[in-house]
Design a protein around this motif. Structure first.
Motif, PDB file in Angstrom:
ATOM      1  N   SER A  20       0.787  -1.152  -0.137  1.00 50.21           N
ATOM      2  CA  SER A  20       0.081   0.006   0.136  1.00 50.21           C
ATOM      3  C   SER A  20       0.874   1.369   0.183  1.00 50.21           C
ATOM      4  O   SER A  20       2.107   1.188   0.331  1.00 50.21           O
ATOM      5  CB  SER A  20      -1.001   0.033   1.192  1.00 50.21           C
ATOM      6  N   ILE A  22       3.073   4.472   0.123  1.00 47.84           N
ATOM      7  CA  ILE A  22       4.414   4.753  -0.497  1.00 47.84           C
ATOM      8  C   ILE A  22       5.434   3.623  -0.668  1.00 47.84           C
ATOM      9  O   ILE A  22       6.110   3.594  -1.589  1.00 47.84           O
ATOM     10  CB  ILE A  22       5.174   5.597   0.784  1.00 47.84           C
ATOM     11  N   GLU A  41       5.587  -7.832   2.735  1.00 46.82           N
ATOM     12  CA  GLU A  41       4.410  -7.298   3.215  1.00 46.82           C
ATOM     13  C   GLU A  41       3.631  -8.024   4.162  1.00 46.82           C
ATOM     14  O   GLU A  41       3.562  -9.338   3.903  1.00 46.82           O
ATOM     15  CB  GLU A  41       3.251  -7.004   1.960  1.00 46.82           C
ATOM     16  N   ASN A  94      10.213   0.453   5.045  1.00 48.54           N
ATOM     17  CA  ASN A  94       9.110   1.563   4.983  1.00 48.54           C
ATOM     18  C   ASN A  94       7.778   0.922   5.699  1.00 48.54           C
ATOM     19  O   ASN A  94       7.105   1.951   6.275  1.00 48.54           O
ATOM     20  CB  ASN A  94       8.662   1.518   3.453  1.00 48.54           C
ATOM     21  N   TYR A 160       3.621   7.487  17.738  1.00 48.62           N
ATOM     22  CA  TYR A 160       4.197   7.526  16.115  1.00 48.62           C
ATOM     23  C   TYR A 160       5.351   8.514  16.108  1.00 48.62           C
ATOM     24  O   TYR A 160       6.286   8.058  15.639  1.00 48.62           O
ATOM     25  CB  TYR A 160       3.052   8.001  15.320  1.00 48.62           C
ATOM     26  N   LEU A 195       1.897  12.586   1.663  1.00 42.99           N
ATOM     27  CA  LEU A 195       1.596  11.700   0.275  1.00 42.99           C
ATOM     28  C   LEU A 195       0.241  11.139   0.531  1.00 42.99           C
ATOM     29  O   LEU A 195      -0.024  10.453   1.505  1.00 42.99           O
ATOM     30  CB  LEU A 195       2.662  10.870  -0.033  1.00 42.99           C
ATOM     31  N   THR A 197      -2.079   8.367   1.123  1.00 46.30           N
ATOM     32  CA  THR A 197      -1.902   6.879   1.282  1.00 46.30           C
ATOM     33  C   THR A 197      -3.056   6.307   2.080  1.00 46.30           C
ATOM     34  O   THR A 197      -3.939   7.301   2.583  1.00 46.30           O
ATOM     35  CB  THR A 197      -0.670   6.428   1.779  1.00 46.30           C
TER      36      THR A 197
HETATM   37  N1  NAD Z   1       1.825   9.036   3.627  1.00 49.07           N
HETATM   38  C1  NAD Z   1       2.495  10.067   4.143  1.00 49.07           C
HETATM   39  O1  NAD Z   1       2.350  11.079   3.941  1.00 49.07           O
HETATM   40  C2  NAD Z   1       3.800   9.812   5.056  1.00 49.07           C
HETATM   41  C3  NAD Z   1       4.200  10.780   5.689  1.00 49.07           C
HETATM   42  C4  NAD Z   1       5.320  10.314   6.810  1.00 49.07           C
HETATM   43  C5  NAD Z   1       5.777   9.400   6.932  1.00 49.07           C
HETATM   44  N2  NAD Z   1       5.293   8.297   6.368  1.00 49.07           N
HETATM   45  C6  NAD Z   1       5.737   6.814   6.575  1.00 49.07           C
HETATM   46  O2  NAD Z   1       5.971   6.246   5.246  1.00 49.07           O
HETATM   47  C7  NAD Z   1       5.815   4.654   5.555  1.00 49.07           C
HETATM   48  C8  NAD Z   1       4.527   4.067   4.775  1.00 49.07           C
HETATM   49  O3  NAD Z   1       3.439   4.870   5.144  1.00 49.07           O
HETATM   50  P1  NAD Z   1       1.959   4.742   4.189  1.00 49.07           P
HETATM   51  O4  NAD Z   1       1.417   6.267   4.379  1.00 49.07           O
HETATM   52  O5  NAD Z   1       2.389   4.367   2.769  1.00 49.07           O
HETATM   53  O6  NAD Z   1       1.101   3.900   4.880  1.00 49.07           O
HETATM   54  P2  NAD Z   1       0.070   2.787   4.353  1.00 49.07           P
HETATM   55  O7  NAD Z   1      -0.888   2.569   5.609  1.00 49.07           O
HETATM   56  O8  NAD Z   1      -0.499   3.277   2.842  1.00 49.07           O
HETATM   57  O9  NAD Z   1       1.038   1.281   3.838  1.00 49.07           O
HETATM   58  C9  NAD Z   1       1.556   0.954   5.204  1.00 49.07           C
HETATM   59  C10 NAD Z   1       1.911  -0.595   4.552  1.00 49.07           C
HETATM   60  O10 NAD Z   1       2.812  -1.240   5.544  1.00 49.07           O
HETATM   61  C11 NAD Z   1       2.078  -2.627   5.876  1.00 49.07           C
HETATM   62  N3  NAD Z   1       2.255  -3.074   7.179  1.00 49.07           N
HETATM   63  C12 NAD Z   1       1.819  -2.536   8.478  1.00 49.07           C
HETATM   64  N4  NAD Z   1       2.475  -3.307   9.205  1.00 49.07           N
HETATM   65  C13 NAD Z   1       3.420  -4.355   8.781  1.00 49.07           C
HETATM   66  C14 NAD Z   1       3.940  -5.359   9.262  1.00 49.07           C
HETATM   67  N5  NAD Z   1       3.952  -5.718  10.859  1.00 49.07           N
HETATM   68  N6  NAD Z   1       4.875  -5.974   8.553  1.00 49.07           N
HETATM   69  C15 NAD Z   1       4.807  -5.632   7.269  1.00 49.07           C
HETATM   70  N7  NAD Z   1       4.047  -4.948   6.577  1.00 49.07           N
HETATM   71  C16 NAD Z   1       3.111  -3.929   7.379  1.00 49.07           C
HETATM   72  C17 NAD Z   1       0.623  -2.286   5.813  1.00 49.07           C
HETATM   73  O11 NAD Z   1      -0.053  -3.420   5.442  1.00 49.07           O
HETATM   74  C18 NAD Z   1       0.580  -1.504   4.344  1.00 49.07           C
HETATM   75  O12 NAD Z   1       0.716  -2.073   3.149  1.00 49.07           O
HETATM   76  C19 NAD Z   1       5.466   4.519   7.066  1.00 49.07           C
HETATM   77  O13 NAD Z   1       6.604   4.304   7.754  1.00 49.07           O
HETATM   78  C20 NAD Z   1       4.835   5.995   7.408  1.00 49.07           C
HETATM   79  O14 NAD Z   1       5.252   6.326   8.706  1.00 49.07           O
HETATM   80  C21 NAD Z   1       4.170   8.585   5.559  1.00 49.07           C
END
Ligand code: NAD
Length: 284
Positions: A20, A22, A41, A94, A160, A195, A197
């Protein structure tokens, strides 16, 4: 040839949480650059969806189901990847979850899950893969997902925020360790701004206190309305990693403002202050 295609084409990438958001965006970009992508994943259906997207677009990808909160699963992942492919060019730590709720209201289980996925998942990803990277003798890249939240404080997103400050510290120390040991392993700290998501989706809030609902919904709406396009953000991120940048920002202006606020806060030596915007978000 663009720098990212030059350094990454033909290599293997492991991206955790690539079902999912990023992780999926980075995986698609790596697939398009000609990498073999390992979608690591916890969610089987989500992993397969990313694999299908990459393969349909003409790329190479495979899913390995892994729970990054369990160190032994990251050992198994690393062993499997090196047994199958013999080398790894890019590791993206990630996988992450958002957790909302006051420090004393979150259950012990939700605190542990947040620390185990967001922080220990990154630590043990590094611990499991780096010895094999060193042994391969090849040039490699590691990118760890921090956040603009790694430079700020936010009430009721404490769990977080704690993990993102810690991941930032980990990446800085890891970079220096590579320098001390003169290893050909590049380390990047990826700082997404916002971003679009699934991270603030309601389903992600299982186990949070009831008071978290409106905060989560407002964050979800903000991301939906003002978040950066996911694939464009991930293109910028992969490009920055390929350029051997330590700091990789999806939205540099947002990062600059937040970091400037952090520097001013440290210099002032005044207590943290609550803005009206944050009060509105938290108080519902
Ligand atoms: N989206 C943003 O704007 C944003 C901003 C800052 C940081 N981040 C960071 O980017 C990263 C990705 O976030 P996102 O927004 O894409 O989130 P998202 O929820 O869209 O995707 C996260 C993915 O991680 C997987 N996941 C969760 N627990 C897991 C585990 N125990 N083992 C394996 N996979 C697991 C989920 O199933 C999911 O597919 C995170 O570390 C988040 O903190 C995102």
């Amino acid at each position: 040839m663009a720098r990212d295609a030059e350094v990454f084409a033909g290599g293997v990438a492991v991206i955790t949480g690539a079902g999912s958001g990023i992780g999926a965006g980075i995986a698609r970009r790596c697939g398009a650059l000609g990498m073999t992508v390992v979608v690591a994943e916890i969610n089987h259906a989500a992993a397969q969806q990313t694999v299908d997207q990459i393969v349909t677009a003409g790329g190479k990808a495979e899913a390995i189901i892994v729970d990054v909160s369990k160190p032994e699963e990251l050992d198994r992942l690393a062993a499997e990847v090196f047994a199958r492919h013999g080398a790894l060019r890019l590791l993206v730590n990630n996988a992450g979850i958002e957790t909302i709720g006051y420090t004393w209201e979150l259950s012990a289980a939700r605190w542990e899950a947040t620390l185990d996925i967001n922080l220990h998942g990154v630590i043990h990803g590094v611990r499991a893969f780096v010895p094999r990277m060193i042994e391969s003798g090849e040039e490699c890249w590691i990118a760890n997902l921090s956040s603009v939240g790694g430079f700020s404080a936010m009430p009721a997103q404490t769990a977080y925020i704690v993990t993102k400050h810690a991941v930032e510290a980990l990446s800085e120390c890891l970079y220096l360790e590579m320098e001390v040991k003169r290893l050909p392993i590049h380390v990047s700290s990826v700082i997404p701004g916002m971003l679009r998501t699934n991270i603030f989706n309601a389903e992600g809030g299982a186990g949070e206190p009831g008071s978290a609902g409106s905060h989560r919904r407002k964050m979800f709406e903000m991301m939906r309305d003002y978040g950066m396009d996911l694939d464009e953000g991930c293109r910028v991120i992969v490009e920055g990693i390929a350029e051997n940048r330590f700091w990789v920002h999806s939205q540099p202006d947002m990062s600059r403002d937040i970091i400037a606020g952090r520097i001013a806060f440290f210099e002032s030596q005044q207590p943290p202050t609550l803005s009206d915007q944050v009060r509105h978000l938290v108080e519902g």
